[in-house]
Scaffold this active site. Structure first.
Site, PDB file in Angstrom:
ATOM      1  N   TRP A   1     -81.312  36.180 -87.501  1.00 40.01           N
ATOM      2  CA  TRP A   1     -80.429  37.350 -87.363  1.00 40.01           C
ATOM      3  C   TRP A   1     -80.466  37.875 -85.937  1.00 40.01           C
ATOM      4  O   TRP A   1     -79.575  38.578 -85.507  1.00 40.01           O
ATOM      5  CB  TRP A   1     -80.806  38.455 -88.351  1.00 40.01           C
TER       6      TRP A   1
ATOM      7  N   SER B   1     -84.420  63.595 -97.863  1.00 39.12           N
ATOM      8  CA  SER B   1     -84.607  65.001 -97.494  1.00 39.12           C
ATOM      9  C   SER B   1     -83.662  65.912 -98.265  1.00 39.12           C
ATOM     10  O   SER B   1     -83.876  67.120 -98.321  1.00 39.12           O
ATOM     11  CB  SER B   1     -84.380  65.204 -95.988  1.00 39.12           C
TER      12      SER B   1
ATOM     13  N   ASP C   1     -61.352  66.213 -94.782  1.00 38.05           N
ATOM     14  CA  ASP C   1     -61.436  64.772 -94.527  1.00 38.05           C
ATOM     15  C   ASP C   1     -62.173  64.615 -93.207  1.00 38.05           C
ATOM     16  O   ASP C   1     -62.646  65.600 -92.641  1.00 38.05           O
ATOM     17  CB  ASP C   1     -60.036  64.118 -94.467  1.00 38.05           C
TER      18      ASP C   1
ATOM     19  N   GLU D   1     -81.172  50.053 -83.615  1.00 39.34           N
ATOM     20  CA  GLU D   1     -80.612  49.597 -84.894  1.00 39.34           C
ATOM     21  C   GLU D   1     -81.571  49.875 -86.055  1.00 39.34           C
ATOM     22  O   GLU D   1     -81.160  50.251 -87.147  1.00 39.34           O
ATOM     23  CB  GLU D   1     -80.282  48.105 -84.805  1.00 39.34           C
TER      24      GLU D   1
ATOM     25  N   HIS E   1     -79.711  35.832 -94.939  1.00 34.82           N
ATOM     26  CA  HIS E   1     -80.386  36.901 -95.685  1.00 34.82           C
ATOM     27  C   HIS E   1     -80.597  38.112 -94.770  1.00 34.82           C
ATOM     28  O   HIS E   1     -80.252  39.237 -95.130  1.00 34.82           O
ATOM     29  CB  HIS E   1     -81.724  36.411 -96.241  1.00 34.82           C
TER      30      HIS E   1
ATOM     31  N   HIS F   1     -83.714  47.739 -81.456  1.00 37.87           N
ATOM     32  CA  HIS F   1     -84.624  48.771 -81.955  1.00 37.87           C
ATOM     33  C   HIS F   1     -83.925  50.049 -82.367  1.00 37.87           C
ATOM     34  O   HIS F   1     -84.203  50.540 -83.458  1.00 37.87           O
ATOM     35  CB  HIS F   1     -85.836  49.021 -81.060  1.00 37.87           C
TER      36      HIS F   1
ATOM     37  N   TYR G   1     -83.502  52.322 -86.350  1.00 38.49           N
ATOM     38  CA  TYR G   1     -83.373  53.735 -86.732  1.00 38.49           C
ATOM     39  C   TYR G   1     -82.007  54.019 -87.316  1.00 38.49           C
ATOM     40  O   TYR G   1     -81.857  54.952 -88.111  1.00 38.49           O
ATOM     41  CB  TYR G   1     -83.727  54.625 -85.534  1.00 38.49           C
TER      42      TYR G   1
ATOM     43  N   LYS H   1     -92.252  63.735 -90.293  1.00 41.75           N
ATOM     44  CA  LYS H   1     -91.341  63.732 -91.431  1.00 41.75           C
ATOM     45  C   LYS H   1     -92.090  63.489 -92.733  1.00 41.75           C
ATOM     46  O   LYS H   1     -91.869  64.172 -93.728  1.00 41.75           O
ATOM     47  CB  LYS H   1     -90.261  62.655 -91.251  1.00 41.75           C
TER      48      LYS H   1
ATOM     49  N   SER I   1     -66.194  47.808 -85.854  1.00 42.78           N
ATOM     50  CA  SER I   1     -66.121  48.721 -86.989  1.00 42.78           C
ATOM     51  C   SER I   1     -67.111  49.870 -86.818  1.00 42.78           C
ATOM     52  O   SER I   1     -66.770  51.046 -87.000  1.00 42.78           O
ATOM     53  CB  SER I   1     -66.402  47.948 -88.276  1.00 42.78           C
ATOM     54  N   SER I   2     -68.346  49.537 -86.441  1.00 41.01           N
ATOM     55  CA  SER I   2     -69.368  50.574 -86.312  1.00 41.01           C
ATOM     56  C   SER I   2     -69.040  51.538 -85.184  1.00 41.01           C
ATOM     57  O   SER I   2     -69.264  52.743 -85.298  1.00 41.01           O
ATOM     58  CB  SER I   2     -70.732  49.942 -86.039  1.00 41.01           C
TER      59      SER I   2
ATOM     60  N   ARG J   1     -93.792  32.613 -89.703  1.00 39.53           N
ATOM     61  CA  ARG J   1     -92.473  32.925 -90.266  1.00 39.53           C
ATOM     62  C   ARG J   1     -91.566  31.710 -90.123  1.00 39.53           C
ATOM     63  O   ARG J   1     -91.808  30.823 -89.334  1.00 39.53           O
ATOM     64  CB  ARG J   1     -91.814  34.065 -89.489  1.00 39.53           C
TER      65      ARG J   1
ATOM     66  N   THR K   1     -92.125  60.439 -86.681  1.00 39.07           N
ATOM     67  CA  THR K   1     -91.963  59.823 -88.001  1.00 39.07           C
ATOM     68  C   THR K   1     -93.031  60.354 -88.946  1.00 39.07           C
ATOM     69  O   THR K   1     -92.749  60.685 -90.108  1.00 39.07           O
ATOM     70  CB  THR K   1     -92.049  58.292 -87.878  1.00 39.07           C
TER      71      THR K   1
ATOM     72  N   HIS L   1     -91.379  46.087 -77.454  1.00 40.46           N
ATOM     73  CA  HIS L   1     -92.507  45.750 -78.334  1.00 40.46           C
ATOM     74  C   HIS L   1     -92.162  44.574 -79.257  1.00 40.46           C
ATOM     75  O   HIS L   1     -93.053  44.055 -79.926  1.00 40.46           O
ATOM     76  CB  HIS L   1     -93.031  46.971 -79.122  1.00 40.46           C
ATOM     77  N   HIS L   2     -90.885  44.208 -79.268  1.00 42.21           N
ATOM     78  CA  HIS L   2     -90.525  42.983 -79.993  1.00 42.21           C
ATOM     79  C   HIS L   2     -90.810  41.744 -79.152  1.00 42.21           C
ATOM     80  O   HIS L   2     -90.587  40.630 -79.596  1.00 42.21           O
ATOM     81  CB  HIS L   2     -89.033  43.006 -80.344  1.00 42.21           C
TER      82      HIS L   2
END
Lengths: 212, 656
Positions: B144, B273, B109, B260, B80, B258, B262, B336, B174-175, B455, B333, B307-308
């Protein structure tokens, strides 16, 4: 509504900066590669001195259970020679690019071949280094030093290999139809990549071989 | 607002195999088609990932759930998370990057159309690879985040994590390829006059995202390569008995992980926006600050990863530093959020479906952001970490943030992509079901978490104070399931029967809305010259953009050289009658525009790459172990040959 006139070859397409697309992409690629090698080098440095068993890079080690002694495994004189060859290849690369820019069909081939040959020589040194390490009892499975050393220098070697293939491809094109000054961008891209791979080797040689 | 036209524009009848049928998709190098492929693929995986979530919620709806086994539960929560992050939100972002960036910057293009096709095919094959574990009954089951050494061969035997490790390796390629492509596209294919500070804000946020992609993915590539070598070739990177550091993976993973986060949220920020100013009839409040805060988020995003890891015991100094940087990143943040509110303030608001989803993002992301600030404090985090409070937090950020933004963007740009509007009534039903279902599903998790529910547990005892919370969450998930069905129905149905959109159904301000919907293959017959941030409003409602900087009166429009000839093409806002009268458009050939030749070589190269990794996984199979090296080498050979065939053939027809 007027149509945009025909364009021949994508070198003449409008670009915002006036630079070839590939020139920008390769800089982005090099930036990304810095993080790639940065992570590999950091891992090597974090694991430096943490191996539980030898052989070690800079000091001898005696196996407590067998009594067998392993000398310090890195051979700095030999690797200094291969480093010198790789650094010289960057000079050849510059000369190859300059030859293509001024349309010198003879020297473009000579210097491209010299660059590829120097790269291949470096790879030969690496193959010799790797096989002799394995003979001396160090494989990627032996200890943390083995894992992090082989993977870091192995990925660098893979990059040199890709560069040599790129150079041979350019050389092949040069023999088939000749590299004209308009093709200089193709050599320029290869040169940027080649110099980058060289710079990475300077970092690896300093951090792993020279600093004990 | 919709202009009344009879039907979407017609294009020349397709007459080659490259222009119709399956082949036109397999061989496409058109950024609009590739964008659609990403969109459809991501929606398909959204259904799969959502189904996995529903099974998880059914299992947890009451104490001692019996629906699935513990092993199956591990696979479900792992897939998931992996699916929603890598196969839904990221490719949704890629869908919008592909479709919109060339349109928004006035290009025909992307910079490397074939590399773009390659990125998509590699993504698709990587996604299938990741899910192939289900077929052999061994889906990834290590979370994950795949914490090594838990995921090394010793503690995770079996093919499960092999699929994850190799699947992620493929997806990363790919990315990376897409990142190089879009950085080059945005730097080098902006239309004349499209200075950086005139770029549409979605393109700006995408630009920042591309840098995060190309700088964060090499790190996970290295971490995953170590794990792959450990699992397949017996190296020691994560072998604790050999002296390995059990935190190496965590540092490398979160140093990627992290940024990731963002990567997942910035494209959604960009989409809302775009939506908010249009339906507030006001320019985006503080555009430069929105740009700078996006860049600042990108920078700070690389400085908060630990912080993780507060719970692993890094010591007071590291904890304090990462606590402070985490609090700092809340500032751009928050800027925004306030700028979006100020954009709406005093505007003439229209509550269309995209607008509702955009407002939904502001509300729900703020809740997720605030709970994020709560656990930026290490002492608070020690209470909350590994509880359902964290699950609540990141679902508010990723569902309440990223998915709400993606839905806003989907409803907003659907008419540009298909030529027809999505149904507003169904859209509003979808929004309210989503909004209610999302809060029912995820808000009670805050309480369950603070009451101590951990969890990743597949069962829990009754009367621990979590029963009601879990039941409500399950009902919320069911409502989200219904909401998704409404969305799918609307998406499919509107393709045929939606109201015809015309060029600019919403009264938008940026240049993609000057094009027919859907746009012709070449996008712009004449590359426009841009003189301000809101060209369409300049032409149609100049009073809206009076305060926005323009090309100064004295500054001559720069004559630009296109294809070696000087051109004076400048942007003109098309009148509504002009918009309505056009029903057929000349082809690229008739206009003499050179477009890239369709080719399947990028697809072939991506197949070679996948076969190579398939060979690697065979090394761990029972029946085909001896084949692993031949298959791997065959994949490499096929990849190299396809790559050379691709690189040595010209991008465009030589003679036209």
């Amino acid at each position: 509504m007027t149509a945009i006139p025909h364009e021949h070859g994508h070198a003449h397409h409008y670009t915002t900066t006036g630079l070839d697309h590939r020139k920008i992409a390769i800089w982005a690629f090099i930036g990304s590669e810095c993080l790639f090698f940065g992570s590999l080098i950091s891992t090597y440095l974090i694991y430096k001195g943490r191996s539980v068993v030898g052989p070690f890079p800079h000091e001898a080690w005696t196996n407590p259970s067998t009594g067998q002694t392993f000398p310090a495994i890195l051979d700095i004189p030999v690797t200094s020679a291969s480093t010198f060859v790789l650094l010289m290849s960057s000079l050849f690369m510059v000369l190859a690019h300059a030859s293509v820019v001024r349309g010198d069909r003879k020297y473009s081939k000579i210097w491209l071949a010299a660059t590829a040959l120097a790269g291949a020589t470096f790879l030969g040194f690496q193959a010799f280094e790797f096989t002799s390490f394995v003979h001396e009892g160090l494989t990627p499975r032996t200890n943390l030093f083995g894992s992090s050393f082989f993977i870091l220098t192995g990925f660098h070697g893979a990059h040199v290999t890709a560069g040599v293939i790129w150079l041979i491809t350019l050389l092949f094109i040069d023999f088939r139809r000749g590299l004209r000054p308009a093709d200089a961008i193709n050599v320029d891209l290869c040169a940027l990549y080649w110099h980058f791979v060289d710079v990475v080797w300077i970092a690896i040689f300093t951090l792993i071989y020279l600093i004990q | 607002m919709a202009t009344t036209v009879a039907a979407p524009p017609r294009y020349a009848v397709p007459h080659t195999k490259y222009e119709r049928g399956l082949w036109s998709w397999l061989a496409t190098v058109d950024h609009k088609k590739i964008g659609q492929l990403y969109l459809y693929t991501a929606i398909a995986f959204f259904l799969i990932g959502g189904l996995e979530a529903l099974i998880i919620r059914e299992q947890l709806k009451g104490p001692n759930g019996q629906l699935v086994s513990a092993e199956m539960y591990n696979q479900l929560f792992t897939m998931h998370g992996t699916t929603m992050i890598f196969l839904v939100i990221m490719p949704m972002g890629a869908a919008f990057f592909n479709y919109l960036i060339p349109l928004q910057i006035g290009a025909r293009d992307v910079a490397f159309p074939r590399l773009n096709a390659f990125s998509y095919w590699v993504f698709l094959l990587g996604a299938l690879f990741m899910n192939a574990g289900w077929i052999v009954g061994a889906a990834p089951d290590g979370g994950w985040f795949a914490y090594a050494p838990l995921t090394t061969q010793q503690f995770s035997p079996g093919l499960n994590m092999d699929f994850w490790v190799i699947g992620l390796q493929i997806l990363g390629l790919s990315s990376l390829a897409a990142g190089f492509n879009f950085i080059t596209t945005i730097i080098n294919l902006r239309a004349p006059g499209m200075h950086f500070m005139r770029m549409p804000i979605f393109t700006w946020m995408s630009f920042v995202t591309q840098f995060l992609l190309v700088l964060a993915f090499p790190i996970i590539t290295v971490a995953v390569t170590f794990l792959m070598l450990d699992r397949f070739f017996g190296t020691n990177f994560y072998t604790i008995t050999a002296g390995a550091d059990p935190l190496l993976w965590q540092h490398l993973f979160w140093l990627f992980g992290h940024p990731e986060v963002y990567i997942l949220i910035l494209p959604a920020f960009g989409l809302v926006s775009e939506v908010l100013p249009v339906f507030s009839r006001k320019p985006l409040f503080g555009y430069p600050v929105m740009v700078y805060s996006g860049i600042l988020i990108g920078f700070l995003g690389f400085g908060v990863w630990a912080h993780h890891m507060f719970a692993v015991g890094m010591g007071p100094i590291a904890d304090s530093v990462f606590g402070v940087t985490t609090m700092l990143i809340a500032i751009p943040t928050g800027v925004k959020i306030f700028n979006w509110l100020a954009t709406m303030h005093g505007g003439s608001l229209r509550f269309t479906t995209p607008m509702l989803f955009a407002i939904g993002l502001i509300a729900l992301f703020t809740i997720g952001g605030i709970s994020g600030i709560m656990h930026s404090s290490p002492p608070a985090d020690l209470q909350q970490t590994d509880t359902y409070f964290i699950v609540a937090h990141f679902h508010y950020v990723l569902f309440g943030g990223s998915m709400m933004g993606i839905f806003a963007g989907t409803y907003f740009f659907y008419p540009k992509i298909t030529g027809r509007l999505m149904d507003e009534r169904l859209g509003k039903i979808h929004f309210w079901l989503t909004f209610v279902g999302m809060n029912l599903a995820f808000f009670p998790m805050h309480f369950a978490g603070l009451n101590g529910m951990p969890r990743r547990i597949y069962q829990y005892q009754a009367n621990q104070g979590w029963d009601i919370e879990n039941l409500v969450s399950t009902w919320g998930a069911r409502i989200l399931g219904v909401a998704t069905l409404v969305f799918i129905w609307n998406f499919v149905k509107s393709r045929r029967s939606g109201a015809v959109a015309g060029r600019d159904p919403w009264g938008a301000a940026t240049i993609e809305w000057t094009l027919p919907s859907p746009p012709p293959e070449y996008n712009y017959a004449v590359i426009p010259t841009i003189t301000s941030r809101y060209p369409l409003w300049d032409a149609k409602s100049p009073e809206l953009t009076a305060d926005v900087p323009h090309t100064p009166e004295g500054e001559k429009r720069t004559d630009v050289s296109v294809g070696g000839k000087e051109t004076h093409a400048s942007f003109k806002g098309p009148s509504d009658t002009h918009m309505a009268s056009e029903v057929a458009h000349p082809s690229a050939k008739e206009l003499g525009i050179a477009m890239p030749t369709p080719t399947i070589k990028p697809l072939l190269a991506s197949i070679g790459l996948t076969v190579m990794f398939l060979g690697l996984i065979l090394k761990h199979s029972v029946n085909y172990q001896s084949l692993w090296l031949p298959v791997l080498l065959a994949g490499v050979a096929f990849f190299v040959v396809s790559l050379y065939a691709w690189l040595l053939s010209p991008l465009e027809p030589e003679h036209h």
